[in-house]
Every structure is written in structure tokens, then in C-alpha cells.
Write a protein that holds these residues in place. Sequence first.
Motif, PDB file in Angstrom:
ATOM      1  N   LEU A 147       0.740  -0.974  -0.418  1.00  0.00           N
ATOM      2  CA  LEU A 147      -0.005   0.089  -0.154  1.00  0.00           C
ATOM      3  C   LEU A 147       1.576   1.149  -0.064  1.00  0.00           C
ATOM      4  CD1 LEU A 147      -2.312  -1.174   2.694  1.00  0.00           C
ATOM      5  CD2 LEU A 147      -2.887  -0.485   0.417  1.00  0.00           C
ATOM      6  N   SER A 148       0.491   2.105  -0.763  1.00  0.00           N
ATOM      7  CA  SER A 148       1.142   3.570  -1.161  1.00  0.00           C
ATOM      8  C   SER A 148       0.606   4.994  -0.843  1.00  0.00           C
ATOM      9  CB  SER A 148       2.822   3.654  -2.088  1.00  0.00           C
ATOM     10  OG  SER A 148       1.756   3.333  -2.837  1.00  0.00           O
ATOM     11  N   GLY A 149       0.633   5.521  -1.034  1.00  0.00           N
ATOM     12  CA  GLY A 149       0.563   7.102  -2.080  1.00  0.00           C
ATOM     13  C   GLY A 149       1.150   7.595  -3.196  1.00  0.00           C
ATOM     14  N   HIS A 150       1.564   9.404  -2.656  1.00  0.00           N
ATOM     15  CA  HIS A 150       2.584   9.397  -3.339  1.00  0.00           C
ATOM     16  C   HIS A 150       1.808  10.809  -4.979  1.00  0.00           C
ATOM     17  CE1 HIS A 150       6.269  11.010  -5.596  1.00  0.00           C
ATOM     18  NE2 HIS A 150       6.651  10.510  -5.979  1.00  0.00           N
ATOM     19  N   PHE A 151       1.102   9.530  -5.329  1.00  0.00           N
ATOM     20  CA  PHE A 151       0.957  10.175  -7.077  1.00  0.00           C
ATOM     21  C   PHE A 151      -0.551  10.855  -7.139  1.00  0.00           C
ATOM     22  CE2 PHE A 151       3.980   6.299  -8.117  1.00  0.00           C
ATOM     23  CZ  PHE A 151       4.322   6.498  -9.039  1.00  0.00           C
ATOM     24  N   HIS A 152      -0.874  11.007  -6.218  1.00  0.00           N
ATOM     25  CA  HIS A 152      -2.218  11.208  -6.142  1.00  0.00           C
ATOM     26  C   HIS A 152      -3.069  11.586  -6.461  1.00  0.00           C
ATOM     27  CE1 HIS A 152      -0.551  15.165  -3.511  1.00  0.00           C
ATOM     28  NE2 HIS A 152       0.893  14.073  -3.168  1.00  0.00           N
ATOM     29  N   PRO A 153      -3.587   9.630  -7.067  1.00  0.00           N
ATOM     30  CA  PRO A 153      -4.221   9.838  -8.548  1.00  0.00           C
ATOM     31  C   PRO A 153      -5.849   9.722  -8.681  1.00  0.00           C
ATOM     32  CG  PRO A 153      -4.522   7.340  -6.978  1.00  0.00           C
ATOM     33  CD  PRO A 153      -3.186   8.893  -6.694  1.00  0.00           C
ATOM     34  N   ALA A 190      -5.051   9.058 -13.363  1.00  0.00           N
ATOM     35  CA  ALA A 190      -4.587   7.499 -12.857  1.00  0.00           C
ATOM     36  C   ALA A 190      -4.715   6.496 -13.871  1.00  0.00           C
ATOM     37  CB  ALA A 190      -5.888   7.134 -12.580  1.00  0.00           C
ATOM     38  N   ALA A 191      -4.456   7.585 -15.165  1.00  0.00           N
ATOM     39  CA  ALA A 191      -3.966   6.167 -16.284  1.00  0.00           C
ATOM     40  C   ALA A 191      -2.269   6.811 -16.597  1.00  0.00           C
ATOM     41  CB  ALA A 191      -4.868   6.349 -17.590  1.00  0.00           C
ATOM     42  N   ASP A 192      -1.484   7.337 -15.891  1.00  0.00           N
ATOM     43  CA  ASP A 192      -0.572   8.717 -16.567  1.00  0.00           C
ATOM     44  C   ASP A 192       0.792   7.272 -16.193  1.00  0.00           C
ATOM     45  OD1 ASP A 192       1.828   9.557 -15.264  1.00  0.00           O
ATOM     46  OD2 ASP A 192       1.201  11.380 -16.194  1.00  0.00           O
ATOM     47  N   PRO A 193       1.121   7.227 -17.267  1.00  0.00           N
ATOM     48  CA  PRO A 193       2.415   6.352 -17.638  1.00  0.00           C
ATOM     49  C   PRO A 193       3.218   6.127 -15.545  1.00  0.00           C
ATOM     50  CG  PRO A 193       1.849   7.059 -19.429  1.00  0.00           C
ATOM     51  CD  PRO A 193       1.199   8.196 -18.345  1.00  0.00           C
ATOM     52  N   ALA A 194       3.502   6.791 -15.194  1.00  0.00           N
ATOM     53  CA  ALA A 194       4.607   7.011 -13.865  1.00  0.00           C
ATOM     54  C   ALA A 194       4.094   6.307 -12.849  1.00  0.00           C
ATOM     55  CB  ALA A 194       4.735   8.166 -13.251  1.00  0.00           C
TER      56      ALA A 194
END
Length: 224
Positions: A147-153, A190-194
Motif C-alpha cells: 500500500l502506498s501513496g505519492h501520486f495523488h491519482p 490515474a492512467a498516467d504512465p508513471a
Amino acid sequence: MVPFSFAGEEWRLLPSGALFWPRENALLVADLHLEKGSFFARFGQMIPPYDSRETLERVALAVRQSGARRVFCLGDSFHDNAGAQRLEPHAAGMLAALTRATDWAWITGNHDEGLRPGQGGTLVREIQTGGVILRHHARTGETAPELSGHFHPRLRLSVRGRNIVRPCAVASENRLVLPAFGAFTGGMDAADPAILSALQPALRIRALLATKDKVAEFPLWVAA
């Protein structure tokens, strides 16, 4: 709270973006970015200094709704390393009450990797509990439940001819990225390649959005 299955466990996703783990009686939130407003105010952007109050009120509500006895903050809880020292007295009191009332853990992120003890709770870089790894940034190639965060999807939807954007979780078979929980946070598609790259290896990746009575799933990527 809406139940759903992930990595062989039952979870409950709140519309606020918090995640409740019944077996561990734990609430998980990511990317609070406390004191982001005061950070920008130092550089002349006079933003109302109440974002931390609003965020902590939302955390307190999620704790009450879930009945959680443990809280895990998945990194970037403060917008910068000095954020904890800038909390105004009301917000500081709210935070102190929350960390006294629960078994609270701060997982550091890229914004607050130099955070020092002193704001209550336990400070760690990452933690493994109940067979699940909790960290700030999804680790590409990880095969254990994570479980993680960081990307603010965020998920962009068209509803009755209107385009709307909502914070969402993003999941593969055994890894889940939570949305930003803070009141003053932006977002990434949410679908960003990163995001898709960070969740590899995967067979499929989907966005999860809590509605009134279910967790709606939206396909983002499927292995060829």
C-alpha cells in the motif's frame, strides 16, 4: 464505508479517500500535506492558513466513522520538513488529540523525509504489518502486497455530458495506491504512465472509486 477485496483481504474504502483495514482495525491515509498553505505563504502567496485544520477534521471524522484504533499515514504528511513546527495552536491541538487517541505511525515521504520525532506517534520510513508493506512510493518490481501513496491519482469521468474529476485509488492484483487525503492537494491522471509503471509487474490495473453503496472499478491497463 464500502467493502472490497484486495490481496486476499477485506478492506473498506471511504469516499474521502481513506482506507479501513478491519483485520488490523487500522485506518490508512496518504499525502495529507499539512501546512502546505503556510509553506506557500512564506513565498508571498497569501493562501488562507486553514488547510491543516480541514485535513485533520477529515482524519478525525474517518477515525470516528471506522472506529479505527490504529492510523498509518503513508508519507508526505507534512508539505515540508518544518511543517510540524508551523502548525497553529488549534491544528496542533487537534493533531495531539488524534495521536494520543490512536496507535499512530508516520511513514516518511519525499516531502517530509527529514521529519523529526516530536509531533506524536511513531516515525518510520516504511513498515510491514499483517503481511502488507506500507510505504510512500510504490516500488517497481515489488511482488509482495503493498500500500502506498505519492501520486495523488484522480479519475476523469463524463457524467450526463459533464466532465468531472474525482480522487481515486489505483490497484493491481496485490498493490494499491491511495489518493491524496489532504484538503489542499492536486492530482495526477490515474492512467498516467508513471503510475502504471510503478505498479508493474501486473496483469491488470484499475481505478477504484467509492460510491454510495459499492466500489466502482474502471480499467486503466491490461497486459497484452
